[in-house]
Design a protein around this motif. Structure first.
Motif, PDB file in Angstrom:
ATOM      1  N   PHE A  62      15.878   4.558  10.271  1.00 33.10           N
ATOM      2  CA  PHE A  62      14.940   5.874   9.714  1.00 33.10           C
ATOM      3  C   PHE A  62      15.138   5.824   8.275  1.00 33.10           C
ATOM      4  N   LYS A  63      16.332   5.912   7.688  1.00 31.01           N
ATOM      5  CA  LYS A  63      16.477   5.975   6.441  1.00 31.01           C
ATOM      6  C   LYS A  63      15.964   4.664   5.579  1.00 31.01           C
ATOM      7  N   ALA A  64      16.079   3.590   6.015  1.00 31.41           N
ATOM      8  CA  ALA A  64      15.602   2.312   5.551  1.00 31.41           C
ATOM      9  C   ALA A  64      13.991   2.312   5.444  1.00 31.41           C
ATOM     10  N   LEU A  65      13.376   3.140   6.326  1.00 34.21           N
ATOM     11  CA  LEU A  65      11.932   3.045   6.561  1.00 34.21           C
ATOM     12  C   LEU A  65      11.289   4.224   5.619  1.00 34.21           C
ATOM     13  N   GLY A  66      12.305   4.948   5.176  1.00 36.09           N
ATOM     14  CA  GLY A  66      11.822   6.000   4.216  1.00 36.09           C
ATOM     15  C   GLY A  66      11.553   7.264   4.867  1.00 36.09           C
ATOM     16  N   PHE A  67      12.154   7.661   6.042  1.00 38.50           N
ATOM     17  CA  PHE A  67      12.106   8.836   6.487  1.00 38.50           C
ATOM     18  C   PHE A  67      13.374   9.671   6.133  1.00 38.50           C
ATOM     19  N   GLU A  93       0.765  -1.272  -0.041  1.00 43.86           N
ATOM     20  CA  GLU A  93      -0.065  -0.048   0.019  1.00 43.86           C
ATOM     21  C   GLU A  93       0.883   1.117  -0.073  1.00 43.86           C
ATOM     22  N   GLU A  94       2.146   1.281   0.829  1.00 47.28           N
ATOM     23  CA  GLU A  94       2.594   2.406   0.807  1.00 47.28           C
ATOM     24  C   GLU A  94       3.946   2.408   0.025  1.00 47.28           C
ATOM     25  N   GLU A  95       4.000   1.440  -0.616  1.00 45.46           N
ATOM     26  CA  GLU A  95       5.259   1.133  -1.337  1.00 45.46           C
ATOM     27  C   GLU A  95       6.430   1.412  -0.775  1.00 45.46           C
ATOM     28  N   ARG A  96       6.758   0.929   0.306  1.00 43.55           N
ATOM     29  CA  ARG A  96       8.111   1.142   1.378  1.00 43.55           C
ATOM     30  C   ARG A  96       8.166  -0.070   2.154  1.00 43.55           C
ATOM     31  N   TYR A  97       9.212   0.038   2.884  1.00 43.55           N
ATOM     32  CA  TYR A  97       9.517  -0.919   3.980  1.00 43.55           C
ATOM     33  C   TYR A  97       9.022  -0.177   5.212  1.00 43.55           C
ATOM     34  N   THR A  98       8.133  -0.886   5.976  1.00 42.09           N
ATOM     35  CA  THR A  98       7.953  -0.456   7.308  1.00 42.09           C
ATOM     36  C   THR A  98       8.525  -1.460   8.400  1.00 42.09           C
ATOM     37  N   ALA A  99       8.547  -0.932   9.713  1.00 41.50           N
ATOM     38  CA  ALA A  99       9.263  -1.732  10.913  1.00 41.50           C
ATOM     39  C   ALA A  99       8.060  -2.868  11.087  1.00 41.50           C
ATOM     40  N   CYS A 100       8.574  -4.091  11.412  1.00 47.10           N
ATOM     41  CA  CYS A 100       7.628  -5.236  11.699  1.00 47.10           C
ATOM     42  C   CYS A 100       7.187  -4.855  13.207  1.00 47.10           C
ATOM     43  N   HIS A 101       7.927  -4.373  14.152  1.00 46.39           N
ATOM     44  CA  HIS A 101       7.703  -4.180  15.621  1.00 46.39           C
ATOM     45  C   HIS A 101       7.601  -2.571  15.695  1.00 46.39           C
ATOM     46  N   HIS A 102       8.588  -1.884  15.690  1.00 42.94           N
ATOM     47  CA  HIS A 102       8.759  -0.571  15.832  1.00 42.94           C
ATOM     48  C   HIS A 102      10.274   0.057  15.255  1.00 42.94           C
ATOM     49  N   PRO A 103      10.270   1.229  15.011  1.00 39.10           N
ATOM     50  CA  PRO A 103      11.687   2.022  14.522  1.00 39.10           C
ATOM     51  C   PRO A 103      12.818   1.887  15.228  1.00 39.10           C
ATOM     52  N   PHE A 104      12.580   1.515  16.546  1.00 41.22           N
ATOM     53  CA  PHE A 104      13.644   1.323  17.609  1.00 41.22           C
ATOM     54  C   PHE A 104      14.122  -0.097  17.570  1.00 41.22           C
ATOM     55  N   THR A 105      13.643  -1.198  17.139  1.00 38.86           N
ATOM     56  CA  THR A 105      14.296  -2.516  17.166  1.00 38.86           C
ATOM     57  C   THR A 105      15.249  -2.648  16.557  1.00 38.86           C
ATOM     58  N   ALA A 106      16.378  -3.202  17.467  1.00 39.56           N
ATOM     59  CA  ALA A 106      17.767  -3.447  16.977  1.00 39.56           C
ATOM     60  C   ALA A 106      17.984  -4.673  16.052  1.00 39.56           C
ATOM     61  N   PRO A 107      18.668  -4.592  14.759  1.00 44.17           N
ATOM     62  CA  PRO A 107      18.678  -5.762  13.872  1.00 44.17           C
ATOM     63  C   PRO A 107      19.949  -6.605  14.514  1.00 44.17           C
ATOM     64  N   MET A 108      19.948  -7.968  14.093  1.00 41.76           N
ATOM     65  CA  MET A 108      20.942  -8.913  14.606  1.00 41.76           C
ATOM     66  C   MET A 108      22.271  -8.474  14.061  1.00 41.76           C
ATOM     67  N   ASP A 109      23.171  -8.392  14.769  1.00 46.54           N
ATOM     68  CA  ASP A 109      24.495  -8.085  14.361  1.00 46.54           C
ATOM     69  C   ASP A 109      24.937  -8.672  12.965  1.00 46.54           C
ATOM     70  N   GLU A 110      24.645  -9.948  12.978  1.00 43.93           N
ATOM     71  CA  GLU A 110      25.367 -10.467  11.558  1.00 43.93           C
ATOM     72  C   GLU A 110      24.370  -9.847  10.307  1.00 43.93           C
ATOM     73  N   ASP A 111      23.534  -9.080  10.135  1.00 45.01           N
ATOM     74  CA  ASP A 111      22.776  -8.951   9.389  1.00 45.01           C
ATOM     75  C   ASP A 111      22.766  -7.323   8.834  1.00 45.01           C
ATOM     76  N   LEU A 112      23.646  -6.653   9.572  1.00 45.71           N
ATOM     77  CA  LEU A 112      23.797  -5.153   9.359  1.00 45.71           C
ATOM     78  C   LEU A 112      24.007  -4.684   8.059  1.00 45.71           C
ATOM     79  N   ASP A 113      24.916  -5.374   7.384  1.00 46.45           N
ATOM     80  CA  ASP A 113      25.438  -5.148   6.030  1.00 46.45           C
ATOM     81  C   ASP A 113      24.255  -4.917   5.110  1.00 46.45           C
ATOM     82  N   MET A 114      23.083  -5.847   5.544  1.00 46.67           N
ATOM     83  CA  MET A 114      21.924  -5.831   4.319  1.00 46.67           C
ATOM     84  C   MET A 114      20.738  -4.711   4.621  1.00 46.67           C
ATOM     85  N   ILE A 115      21.063  -3.806   5.631  1.00 47.66           N
ATOM     86  CA  ILE A 115      19.848  -2.682   5.941  1.00 47.66           C
ATOM     87  C   ILE A 115      19.461  -2.130   4.701  1.00 47.66           C
ATOM     88  N   GLU A 116      20.702  -1.598   3.985  1.00 45.53           N
ATOM     89  CA  GLU A 116      20.503  -0.961   2.893  1.00 45.53           C
ATOM     90  C   GLU A 116      20.401  -1.619   1.363  1.00 45.53           C
TER      91      GLU A 116
END
Length: 595
Positions: free
Chosen positions: A506-511, A446-469
């Motif tokens: 925030f950038k990944a969420l389109g803000f 609907e919004e044609e963007r990624y949204t946070a599954c929980h909320h924007p302050f949830t930490a990613p797993m360390d081994e997945d940090l490089d995939m955020i962008e």
């Protein structure tokens, strides 16, 4: 006309007198359950929150009291005094059934009209009538037990958290709107015309600020508000056991919450929760059960048939696989006897979850029956049956589509079949499970963007940090939910405490940077001043009470709930505001025209 107490003091609750009290002179107060006359005596069952006591009046005991007792009707509020005596006809189904009160005085504190609902356990009345007369509905013994139990749960939770170093700190109810998720309830400000407060969907930002403030263990029995379309067991306002901790990782938060839940169930229900609680990744939960809150009290797991059918020339299977989807199935043991009409109904059922249809294979005594048999070779059929561990008498149900549709439709079908075929043998069983490694993002068509599954302050797993962008859809989070019998009891996460990482999120969420600061500026400002690593969790208190009380209706465990349209039959809220109030707030009402 009601009488005053005149200095009379209640000495016991109605449910408390026992044989050890025989000979005592006591005073009871409560409501009349029933009044019956027998052999020149008047027997009244008197009820309060702790139970029922039989009262007996007679001319030989006290003539004035006997005559007044004869005028008493159900739901009159009365006070009585008398002597506890041995009951002639005992009732071992009542805790007070060995004794009765021989009354020499009665005061009618207030009279009652005939109530619109009958005050009894297991009332068979419409929910609208019950909610409209909630103060009477709450008099019923089964309802009072629920709220006595609710009080006990909150006390046990508070005692546990206090004993483990958590501080009870309140956070604001009037706060700033930070829309991300459900709609906020807005409150107009008189002092700042045209501006609005929001009621909190959770204390999320404030509890993170408390961590920055140095309160390393916070909790609160918190009211939360969400203006969303209500589904079963949702309320516009609900209660959380909310907590947050500093200098912790996932294991620390999970460990303390396991002990909290274990303590609640042991102290309130006498049930021992086996620790540590089993864990399952989000990926495994979806692939096996089609749900991120799986009910694991029964089997019938989803099986992936994609490999087995990849070379089959059947357009539905081929199309799903070519589009990156899958072909998956359930095996209903003993389901082969199901008739065509019933199987067609299952096909209509999965369509409500966007599946295009439902293929099936019946393993009947006389042979295999399936509408897709013509597309399958004998080896194909054997391969599918073997992969499903199916036997004669079983029914295989297959959905082919994109994974999200396959999981959702088969997950819902699994639960529907469990209900229809009574696959959950022990309804009193409590089967807990942690779900971990949730996706950090989900894509909104609907919004044609990624949204946070929980909320924007949830930490990613360390081994997945490089995939955020580069590949945000594959990033896993340090989030965890506690699931009980297919219901989410609570959830939380480790939070982002690094400003640079929060900006990437925030950038990944389109803000844009400006939008992020406009929404969450006061939190981001605080992040400049040494935020500690922190994380937390919030349990749905109402859902915990539902399980412990053994009800499947959330409105049973909330004293004054709304209906499924967020309307209160009792107070008739929401309602029209006074013109003067609207004028003071600078609000003009624009009525929507019906289309």
């Amino acid at each position: 006309m009601g009488e005053a107490l005149g200095g009379l003091k209640r000495s016991m609750y109605c449910g408390e007198p026992r044989e050890s009290d025989i000979g005592k002179k006591i005073t009871l107060m409560g409501w009349v359950q029933r009044n019956r006359k027998l052999g020149g005596l008047d027997f009244i069952d008197l009820r309060d929150r702790e139970g029922i006591m039989q009262l007996v009046f007679g001319e030989e005991i006290n003539k004035d009291a006997f005559e007044k007792a004869n005028t008493v009707k159900p739901e009159y509020c009365i006070a009585v005094t008398g002597e506890v005596v041995k009951r002639e006809a005992t009732n071992d189904k009542m805790p007070t059934g060995m004794v009765e009160l021989k009354c020499d005085m009665i005061k009618i504190l207030s009279e009652s009209q005939t109530p619109p609902i009958y005050i009894k356990e297991g009332l068979d009345a419409s929910e609208q009538v019950r909610l409209k007369n909630r103060y009477l509905d709450l008099r019923r013994p089964d309802m009072q037990k629920i709220f006595i139990l609710r009080n006990k749960v909150t006390k046990v939770a508070r005692d546990f958290l206090d004993n483990n170093g958590f501080l009870d700190i309140e956070t604001p109810i009037l706060t700033k709107s930070t829309p991300e998720g459900a709609r906020d309830y807005l409150v107009p400000s008189r002092n700042y015309p045209g501006m609005f407060y929001a009621l909190p969907q959770s204390p999320q930002i404030f509890k993170q600020l408390l961590m920055i403030s140095g309160f390393d263990k916070y909790y609160q029995i918190a009211k939360c508000f969400r203006d969303e379309d209500l589904r079963a067991n949702r309320q516009p306002e609900f209660t959380q056991i909310d907590l947050e901790m500093s200098f912790v990782e996932e294991e620390d938060v999970i460990e303390v919450n396991e002990r909290l839940i274990s303590t609640i169930f042991r102290e309130v229900l006498g049930h021992e929760v086996k620790l540590p609680i089993a864990r399952m990744t989000f990926k495994d939960a979806m692939e096996k059960y089609g749900s991120d809150k799986p009910d694991i009290r029964f089997g019938m797991e989803i099986t992936d048939l994609s490999e087995e059918v990849k070379d089959i020339d059947f357009v539905v299977f081929k199309g799903a696989l070519e589009n990156g989807g899958s072909v998956r199935a359930l095996c209903l043991k003993g389901g082969a006897s199901m008739g065509r009409k019933d199987i067609d109904r299952l096909g209509e059922f999965v369509k409500t979850y966007k599946a295009k249809g439902l293929a099936y294979i019946q393993l009947k005594e006389e042979g295999i029956k399936s509408p897709i048999a013509k597309f399958l070779s004998e080896d194909d059929m054997t391969s599918i049956i073997s992969k499903m561990s199916a036997e004669t008498g079983d029914l295989i149900l297959i959905v082919a589509d994109k994974n999200s549709v396959v999981f959702q439709s088969l997950g819902a079908l699994r639960m529907d079949l469990a209900k229809k075929f009574e696959l959950i043998k022990d309804k009193s069983e409590f089967n807990f499970c942690w779900i971990t490694e949730f996706p950090l993002f989900e894509y909104s068509e609907e919004e044609e963007r990624y949204t946070a599954c929980h909320h924007p302050f949830t930490a990613p797993m360390d081994e997945d940090l490089d995939m955020i962008e580069t590949d945000p859809g594959k990033v896993r989070s340090k989030a965890y939910d506690l699931v009980l019998n297919g219901e989410e009891l609570g959830g939380g996460s480790i939070r982002i405490h690094d400003m640079e990482l929060q900006q990437r999120m925030f950038k990944a969420l389109g803000f844009t940077e400006e939008e992020a600061w406009a929404r969450f500026g006061f939190l981001l400002e605080a992040f400049k001043f040494g935020p500690p690593p922190h994380g937390g969790l919030a349990f749905g208190l109402d859902r915990i009470i539902m399980f412990i009380a053994g009800t499947d209706n959330i409105r049973d465990v909330i004293a004054f709930p709304k209906n499924q349209n967020a309307y209160c039959y009792l107070s008739e809220a929401p309602n029209i505001a006074d013109e003067k109030q609207l004028e003071e707030l600078g609000i003009n009402i624009k009525v929507k025209e019906d289309k």
